[in-house]
Design a protein around this motif. Sequence first.
Motif, PDB file in Angstrom:
ATOM      1  N   PHE A  16       0.838  -1.194   0.000  1.00 26.93           N
ATOM      2  CA  PHE A  16       0.000   0.000   0.000  1.00 26.93           C
ATOM      3  C   PHE A  16       0.876   1.249   0.000  1.00 26.93           C
ATOM      4  O   PHE A  16       1.873   1.310   0.723  1.00 26.93           O
ATOM      5  N   LEU A  17       0.517   2.211  -0.820  1.00 27.66           N
ATOM      6  CA  LEU A  17       1.225   3.485  -1.031  1.00 27.66           C
ATOM      7  C   LEU A  17       2.397   3.369  -1.999  1.00 27.66           C
ATOM      8  O   LEU A  17       3.005   4.378  -2.354  1.00 27.66           O
ATOM      9  N   GLY A  18       2.737   2.149  -2.431  1.00 29.82           N
ATOM     10  CA  GLY A  18       3.921   1.966  -3.263  1.00 29.82           C
ATOM     11  C   GLY A  18       3.633   1.977  -4.748  1.00 29.82           C
ATOM     12  O   GLY A  18       2.546   2.331  -5.203  1.00 29.82           O
ATOM     13  N   ASN A  19       4.639   1.580  -5.523  1.00 28.55           N
ATOM     14  CA  ASN A  19       4.486   1.369  -6.967  1.00 28.55           C
ATOM     15  C   ASN A  19       5.582   0.408  -7.428  1.00 28.55           C
ATOM     16  O   ASN A  19       6.409  -0.032  -6.622  1.00 28.55           O
ATOM     17  N   HIS A  20       5.578   0.080  -8.726  1.00 28.75           N
ATOM     18  CA  HIS A  20       6.496  -0.959  -9.200  1.00 28.75           C
ATOM     19  C   HIS A  20       7.965  -0.561  -9.033  1.00 28.75           C
ATOM     20  O   HIS A  20       8.838  -1.432  -8.946  1.00 28.75           O
ATOM     21  N   HIS A  21       8.252   0.742  -8.949  1.00 28.84           N
ATOM     22  CA  HIS A  21       9.632   1.183  -8.790  1.00 28.84           C
ATOM     23  C   HIS A  21      10.213   0.809  -7.408  1.00 28.84           C
ATOM     24  O   HIS A  21      11.429   0.862  -7.229  1.00 28.84           O
ATOM     25  N   ASP A  42       2.220  -2.225 -11.094  1.00 25.98           N
ATOM     26  CA  ASP A  42       1.509  -1.283 -10.229  1.00 25.98           C
ATOM     27  C   ASP A  42       0.146  -1.864  -9.874  1.00 25.98           C
ATOM     28  O   ASP A  42      -0.614  -2.289 -10.758  1.00 25.98           O
ATOM     29  N   LEU A  43      -0.190  -1.853  -8.603  1.00 25.57           N
ATOM     30  CA  LEU A  43      -1.446  -2.429  -8.151  1.00 25.57           C
ATOM     31  C   LEU A  43      -2.624  -1.493  -8.406  1.00 25.57           C
ATOM     32  O   LEU A  43      -2.444  -0.278  -8.611  1.00 25.57           O
ATOM     33  N   PRO A  44      -3.845  -2.024  -8.381  1.00 24.99           N
ATOM     34  CA  PRO A  44      -5.030  -1.166  -8.472  1.00 24.99           C
ATOM     35  C   PRO A  44      -5.002  -0.079  -7.394  1.00 24.99           C
ATOM     36  O   PRO A  44      -4.503  -0.301  -6.283  1.00 24.99           O
ATOM     37  N   GLY A  45      -5.532   1.098  -7.750  1.00 24.17           N
ATOM     38  CA  GLY A  45      -5.577   2.204  -6.797  1.00 24.17           C
ATOM     39  C   GLY A  45      -4.282   2.969  -6.669  1.00 24.17           C
ATOM     40  O   GLY A  45      -4.219   3.967  -5.956  1.00 24.17           O
ATOM     41  N   HIS A  46      -3.241   2.531  -7.363  1.00 23.54           N
ATOM     42  CA  HIS A  46      -1.913   3.135  -7.281  1.00 23.54           C
ATOM     43  C   HIS A  46      -1.450   3.571  -8.670  1.00 23.54           C
ATOM     44  O   HIS A  46      -1.783   2.939  -9.671  1.00 23.54           O
ATOM     45  N   ASN A  47      -0.649   4.640  -8.686  1.00 24.41           N
ATOM     46  CA  ASN A  47      -0.060   5.134  -9.949  1.00 24.41           C
ATOM     47  C   ASN A  47      -1.125   5.327 -11.029  1.00 24.41           C
ATOM     48  O   ASN A  47      -0.961   4.883 -12.170  1.00 24.41           O
ATOM     49  N   PRO A 133      -1.741  15.122   2.634  1.00 26.13           N
ATOM     50  CA  PRO A 133      -0.773  14.017   2.509  1.00 26.13           C
ATOM     51  C   PRO A 133       0.280  14.001   3.612  1.00 26.13           C
ATOM     52  O   PRO A 133       0.546  12.935   4.187  1.00 26.13           O
ATOM     53  N   GLU A 134       0.862  15.140   3.928  1.00 20.29           N
ATOM     54  CA  GLU A 134       1.917  15.178   4.950  1.00 20.29           C
ATOM     55  C   GLU A 134       1.397  14.687   6.296  1.00 20.29           C
ATOM     56  O   GLU A 134       2.056  13.916   6.997  1.00 20.29           O
ATOM     57  N   GLU A 135       0.189  15.105   6.642  1.00 17.27           N
ATOM     58  CA  GLU A 135      -0.389  14.743   7.936  1.00 17.27           C
ATOM     59  C   GLU A 135      -0.726  13.259   7.999  1.00 17.27           C
ATOM     60  O   GLU A 135      -0.369  12.576   8.970  1.00 17.27           O
ATOM     61  N   ILE A 136      -1.403  12.747   6.970  1.00 13.85           N
ATOM     62  CA  ILE A 136      -1.811  11.344   7.011  1.00 13.85           C
ATOM     63  C   ILE A 136      -0.603  10.424   6.930  1.00 13.85           C
ATOM     64  O   ILE A 136      -0.539   9.392   7.612  1.00 13.85           O
ATOM     65  N   LEU A 137       0.398  10.784   6.127  1.00  9.43           N
ATOM     66  CA  LEU A 137       1.585   9.931   6.023  1.00  9.43           C
ATOM     67  C   LEU A 137       2.381   9.919   7.321  1.00  9.43           C
ATOM     68  O   LEU A 137       2.931   8.884   7.718  1.00  9.43           O
ATOM     69  N   THR A 138       2.440  11.063   7.989  1.00 13.11           N
ATOM     70  CA  THR A 138       3.109  11.109   9.291  1.00 13.11           C
ATOM     71  C   THR A 138       2.389  10.197  10.281  1.00 13.11           C
ATOM     72  O   THR A 138       3.023   9.420  11.013  1.00 13.11           O
ATOM     73  N   ASN A 159       8.392  11.443   2.063  1.00 12.05           N
ATOM     74  CA  ASN A 159       8.743  12.219   0.865  1.00 12.05           C
ATOM     75  C   ASN A 159       8.495  11.421  -0.410  1.00 12.05           C
ATOM     76  O   ASN A 159       8.102  11.975  -1.445  1.00 12.05           O
ATOM     77  N   LEU A 160       8.703  10.112  -0.328  1.00  6.69           N
ATOM     78  CA  LEU A 160       8.526   9.245  -1.489  1.00  6.69           C
ATOM     79  C   LEU A 160       7.054   9.050  -1.845  1.00  6.69           C
ATOM     80  O   LEU A 160       6.693   8.908  -3.022  1.00  6.69           O
ATOM     81  N   ARG A 161       6.180   9.068  -0.832  1.00  7.88           N
ATOM     82  CA  ARG A 161       4.774   8.690  -1.029  1.00  7.88           C
ATOM     83  C   ARG A 161       3.808   9.865  -1.142  1.00  7.88           C
ATOM     84  O   ARG A 161       2.626   9.657  -1.395  1.00  7.88           O
ATOM     85  N   ARG A 162       4.256  11.086  -1.008  1.00  7.66           N
ATOM     86  CA  ARG A 162       3.340  12.205  -0.830  1.00  7.66           C
ATOM     87  C   ARG A 162       2.615  12.629  -2.110  1.00  7.66           C
ATOM     88  O   ARG A 162       1.521  13.181  -2.042  1.00  7.66           O
ATOM     89  N   ASN A 163       3.175  12.386  -3.288  1.00  6.53           N
ATOM     90  CA  ASN A 163       2.575  12.861  -4.538  1.00  6.53           C
ATOM     91  C   ASN A 163       1.750  11.775  -5.204  1.00  6.53           C
ATOM     92  O   ASN A 163       2.122  11.216  -6.232  1.00  6.53           O
TER      93      ASN A 163
END
Length: 248
Positions: A16-21, A42-47, A133-138, A159-163
Amino acid sequence: MKLLNSDCSLVMLHGFLGNHHDFDEIISLLPENLRSRTIAIDLPGHNNNEPANFRESIHYIDQHIQNNNINNFVLYGYSLGGRLATNYAFNARNSHLKGLILESSSFGITDEERKMREGTDLMWASQFALKKPEEILTNWYNQPIFDGLTDLQKRQLINLRRNQDFHKLAIQFDATSVARQENYRNRLNELSIQVNYIYGGKDQKYTLAAQRENNYKNFTSYCVAEAGHNIHTFFPQRIVNIITKCEI
């Protein structure tokens, strides 16, 4: 037979929150004869992919395997990717699946645990939909499951997951919550394939999971003692070492 010595492809599913990279470094470190047979999707819901429930995700994974002309294969799944890989193994009925490699992943929860988890996961889904994003990821990386990470490692992940599209992530989180997954804890012996399980020694939750499932005949566990939940991110060479040893 070891995966390295087989003709099987390796299909990697991120968390969750990731991608194929997320698996780029691991793939680059694999021996050439296995690297050339490895893909990450890349999984559903991502990228920018549309969200999907467990059943739809199985079809989604199947389509990627077919589109890449893959015959025999092993699924590698981290966290959410591991849950999807497990669901695939039990429900896709694909005889070309020859093994699983699961990293820090749940096989399901009891009905009693499910009642508690439903409320918790609904809260998280709401946060991903509504908070910045910053708040939820923290908040996310301050969960006990990530206690094995240093403050610097948490900041790197934030920083990797925020965008990302957090609205789609919220839908995906709810659709593939552990609370919505069937409990496969007591059913591993139904699988005819080998289940290889990787966990971090600093990740108490999945250390217990590995110990609980380790009595099944088709289950082999590997501990990376110095790692927490995100083993592949911070210890890629250790993951490569394990992959090359895995039996299928």
